[in-house]
Design a protein around this motif. Structure first.
Motif, PDB file in Angstrom:
ATOM      1  N   CYS A  84     -13.129   4.859  -9.122  1.00  0.00           N
ATOM      2  CA  CYS A  84     -12.353   4.860 -10.362  1.00  0.00           C
ATOM      3  C   CYS A  84     -13.100   5.579 -11.477  1.00  0.00           C
ATOM      4  CB  CYS A  84     -12.036   3.418 -10.760  1.00  0.00           C
ATOM      5  SG  CYS A  84     -10.998   3.274 -12.220  1.00  0.00           S
ATOM      6  N   MET A  85     -14.396   5.299 -11.620  1.00  0.00           N
ATOM      7  CA  MET A  85     -15.188   5.941 -12.670  1.00  0.00           C
ATOM      8  C   MET A  85     -15.316   7.441 -12.444  1.00  0.00           C
ATOM      9  SD  MET A  85     -15.878   3.841 -15.023  1.00  0.00           S
ATOM     10  CE  MET A  85     -17.113   4.727 -15.931  1.00  0.00           C
ATOM     11  N   ALA A  86     -15.423   7.864 -11.190  1.00  0.00           N
ATOM     12  CA  ALA A  86     -15.504   9.293 -10.901  1.00  0.00           C
ATOM     13  C   ALA A  86     -14.207   9.995 -11.282  1.00  0.00           C
ATOM     14  CB  ALA A  86     -15.817   9.511  -9.420  1.00  0.00           C
ATOM     15  N   SER A  87     -13.087   9.341 -11.058  1.00  0.00           N
ATOM     16  CA  SER A  87     -11.799   9.929 -11.414  1.00  0.00           C
ATOM     17  C   SER A  87     -11.580   9.919 -12.927  1.00  0.00           C
ATOM     18  CB  SER A  87     -10.671   9.167 -10.720  1.00  0.00           C
ATOM     19  OG  SER A  87      -9.429   9.673 -11.110  1.00  0.00           O
ATOM     20  N   ALA A  88     -12.061   8.867 -13.584  1.00  0.00           N
ATOM     21  CA  ALA A  88     -11.854   8.733 -15.029  1.00  0.00           C
ATOM     22  C   ALA A  88     -12.792   9.623 -15.833  1.00  0.00           C
ATOM     23  CB  ALA A  88     -12.036   7.275 -15.435  1.00  0.00           C
ATOM     24  N   SER A  89     -13.859  10.082 -15.229  1.00  0.00           N
ATOM     25  CA  SER A  89     -14.859  10.879 -15.932  1.00  0.00           C
ATOM     26  C   SER A  89     -14.247  12.174 -16.469  1.00  0.00           C
ATOM     27  CB  SER A  89     -16.008  11.209 -14.979  1.00  0.00           C
ATOM     28  OG  SER A  89     -16.938  12.045 -15.610  1.00  0.00           O
ATOM     29  N   GLY A  90     -14.409  12.393 -17.760  1.00  0.00           N
ATOM     30  CA  GLY A  90     -13.920  13.605 -18.406  1.00  0.00           C
ATOM     31  C   GLY A  90     -12.445  13.592 -18.742  1.00  0.00           C
ATOM     32  N   ARG A  91     -11.770  12.506 -18.464  1.00  0.00           N
ATOM     33  CA  ARG A  91     -10.334  12.423 -18.731  1.00  0.00           C
ATOM     34  C   ARG A  91      -9.997  11.418 -19.835  1.00  0.00           C
ATOM     35  NH1 ARG A  91      -7.853  11.119 -13.043  1.00  0.00           N
ATOM     36  NH2 ARG A  91      -6.046  10.750 -14.353  1.00  0.00           N
ATOM     37  N   ASN A  92     -11.016  10.891 -20.522  1.00  0.00           N
ATOM     38  CA  ASN A  92     -10.825   9.911 -21.583  1.00  0.00           C
ATOM     39  C   ASN A  92     -10.100   8.668 -21.060  1.00  0.00           C
ATOM     40  OD1 ASN A  92     -11.201   8.904 -24.120  1.00  0.00           O
ATOM     41  ND2 ASN A  92      -9.393   9.884 -25.003  1.00  0.00           N
ATOM     42  N   LEU A  93     -10.508   8.218 -19.877  1.00  0.00           N
ATOM     43  CA  LEU A  93      -9.956   7.020 -19.262  1.00  0.00           C
ATOM     44  C   LEU A  93     -11.063   6.015 -19.023  1.00  0.00           C
ATOM     45  CD1 LEU A  93      -7.670   8.610 -16.509  1.00  0.00           C
ATOM     46  CD2 LEU A  93      -6.971   7.782 -18.744  1.00  0.00           C
ATOM     47  N   TYR A  94     -10.695   4.782 -18.786  1.00  0.00           N
ATOM     48  CA  TYR A  94     -11.642   3.747 -18.421  1.00  0.00           C
ATOM     49  C   TYR A  94     -11.080   2.987 -17.230  1.00  0.00           C
ATOM     50  CZ  TYR A  94      -8.429   0.772 -21.070  1.00  0.00           C
ATOM     51  OH  TYR A  94      -7.316   0.140 -21.527  1.00  0.00           O
ATOM     52  N   CYS A  95     -11.922   2.221 -16.572  1.00  0.00           N
ATOM     53  CA  CYS A  95     -11.513   1.483 -15.373  1.00  0.00           C
ATOM     54  C   CYS A  95     -11.464  -0.002 -15.662  1.00  0.00           C
ATOM     55  CB  CYS A  95     -12.498   1.741 -14.239  1.00  0.00           C
ATOM     56  SG  CYS A  95     -12.476   3.449 -13.690  1.00  0.00           S
ATOM     57  N   ASN A  96     -10.482  -0.642 -15.072  1.00  0.00           N
ATOM     58  CA  ASN A  96     -10.293  -2.071 -15.256  1.00  0.00           C
ATOM     59  C   ASN A  96      -9.798  -2.664 -13.950  1.00  0.00           C
ATOM     60  OD1 ASN A  96     -10.253  -4.501 -16.560  1.00  0.00           O
ATOM     61  ND2 ASN A  96      -8.727  -3.920 -18.082  1.00  0.00           N
ATOM     62  N   ILE A  97      -9.926  -3.960 -13.819  1.00  0.00           N
ATOM     63  CA  ILE A  97      -9.457  -4.642 -12.615  1.00  0.00           C
ATOM     64  C   ILE A  97      -7.931  -4.665 -12.611  1.00  0.00           C
ATOM     65  CG2 ILE A  97      -9.424  -6.845 -11.399  1.00  0.00           C
ATOM     66  CD1 ILE A  97     -12.177  -7.376 -12.518  1.00  0.00           C
ATOM     67  N   ASN A  98      -7.353  -4.453 -11.442  1.00  0.00           N
ATOM     68  CA  ASN A  98      -5.906  -4.493 -11.280  1.00  0.00           C
ATOM     69  C   ASN A  98      -5.421  -5.916 -11.532  1.00  0.00           C
ATOM     70  OD1 ASN A  98      -3.254  -4.365 -10.433  1.00  0.00           O
ATOM     71  ND2 ASN A  98      -3.702  -3.308  -8.528  1.00  0.00           N
ATOM     72  N   PRO A  99      -4.521  -6.136 -12.493  1.00  0.00           N
ATOM     73  CA  PRO A  99      -4.072  -7.499 -12.775  1.00  0.00           C
ATOM     74  C   PRO A  99      -3.305  -8.139 -11.612  1.00  0.00           C
ATOM     75  CG  PRO A  99      -2.955  -5.914 -14.200  1.00  0.00           C
ATOM     76  CD  PRO A  99      -3.963  -5.164 -13.407  1.00  0.00           C
ATOM     77  N   ARG A 100      -2.656  -7.337 -10.789  1.00  0.00           N
ATOM     78  CA  ARG A 100      -1.954  -7.904  -9.642  1.00  0.00           C
ATOM     79  C   ARG A 100      -2.928  -8.499  -8.638  1.00  0.00           C
ATOM     80  NH1 ARG A 100       1.159  -2.716  -9.075  1.00  0.00           N
ATOM     81  NH2 ARG A 100       2.660  -2.857 -10.733  1.00  0.00           N
ATOM     82  N   VAL A 101      -4.090  -7.863  -8.507  1.00  0.00           N
ATOM     83  CA  VAL A 101      -5.105  -8.377  -7.587  1.00  0.00           C
ATOM     84  C   VAL A 101      -5.849  -9.546  -8.229  1.00  0.00           C
ATOM     85  CG1 VAL A 101      -7.227  -7.788  -6.362  1.00  0.00           C
ATOM     86  CG2 VAL A 101      -5.341  -6.169  -6.429  1.00  0.00           C
ATOM     87  N   ALA A 102      -6.159  -9.423  -9.519  1.00  0.00           N
ATOM     88  CA  ALA A 102      -6.937 -10.461 -10.199  1.00  0.00           C
ATOM     89  C   ALA A 102      -6.181 -11.782 -10.278  1.00  0.00           C
ATOM     90  CB  ALA A 102      -7.307  -9.994 -11.601  1.00  0.00           C
ATOM     91  N   PHE A 103      -4.901 -11.726 -10.590  1.00  0.00           N
ATOM     92  CA  PHE A 103      -4.135 -12.949 -10.771  1.00  0.00           C
ATOM     93  C   PHE A 103      -3.272 -13.297  -9.572  1.00  0.00           C
ATOM     94  CE2 PHE A 103      -4.763 -11.283 -15.104  1.00  0.00           C
ATOM     95  CZ  PHE A 103      -5.583 -12.289 -15.558  1.00  0.00           C
ATOM     96  N   GLY A 104      -3.162 -12.387  -8.620  1.00  0.00           N
ATOM     97  CA  GLY A 104      -2.380 -12.658  -7.419  1.00  0.00           C
ATOM     98  C   GLY A 104      -0.889 -12.646  -7.703  1.00  0.00           C
ATOM     99  N   GLN A 105      -0.133 -12.653  -6.649  1.00  0.00           N
ATOM    100  CA  GLN A 105       1.320 -12.697  -6.780  1.00  0.00           C
ATOM    101  C   GLN A 105       1.734 -14.135  -7.077  1.00  0.00           C
ATOM    102  OE1 GLN A 105       3.295 -10.076  -6.739  1.00  0.00           O
ATOM    103  NE2 GLN A 105       1.659  -8.657  -6.254  1.00  0.00           N
ATOM    104  N   GLN A 106       2.525 -14.299  -8.096  1.00  0.00           N
ATOM    105  CA  GLN A 106       2.988 -15.624  -8.460  1.00  0.00           C
ATOM    106  C   GLN A 106       4.048 -16.084  -7.473  1.00  0.00           C
ATOM    107  OE1 GLN A 106       1.741 -17.501 -10.895  1.00  0.00           O
ATOM    108  NE2 GLN A 106       0.268 -15.898 -11.366  1.00  0.00           N
TER     109      GLN A 106
END
Length: 91
Positions: free
Chosen positions: A53-75
């Motif tokens: 994720c960081m390699a893809s975000a580099s130079g594109r003014n992006l940042y990486c974060n945890i996917n909320p679907r994975v972090a909180f799971g499917q309700q």
């Protein structure tokens, strides 16, 4: 001319068979999302590792974060129905 028509018919039949026999790709939620300007929430969630994720975000003014679907799971929807209890009858 007849050979050309038969060849075209054979190619069409093979193409239709390959298309009909292929299964759709399975949906998978990757754990890392590239987020930033131009991406909505949760962003581009197609990275298996933080380094990817960081390699893809580099130079594109992006940042990486945890996917909320994975972090909180499917309700799970609330279970509806009758509650069955064990009742003991004494004589």
């Amino acid at each position: 001319m007849r050979k050309l028509v038969l060849a075209m018919l054979a190619v069409t039949a093979v193409g239709a068979g390959v298309t009909a026999g292929s299964a759709p790709a399975a949906a998978y939620d990757y754990p890392w999302c590239a987020q930033g300007r131009g991406f909505g929430i949760p962003g581009d969630c197609s990275y298996q590792t933080y380094a990817q994720c960081m390699a893809s975000a580099s130079g594109r003014n992006l940042y990486c974060n945890i996917n909320p679907r994975v972090a909180f799971g499917q309700q799970q929807p609330p279970r509806r129905g009758r509650v069955h209890r064990d009742y003991y009858y004494y004589n």
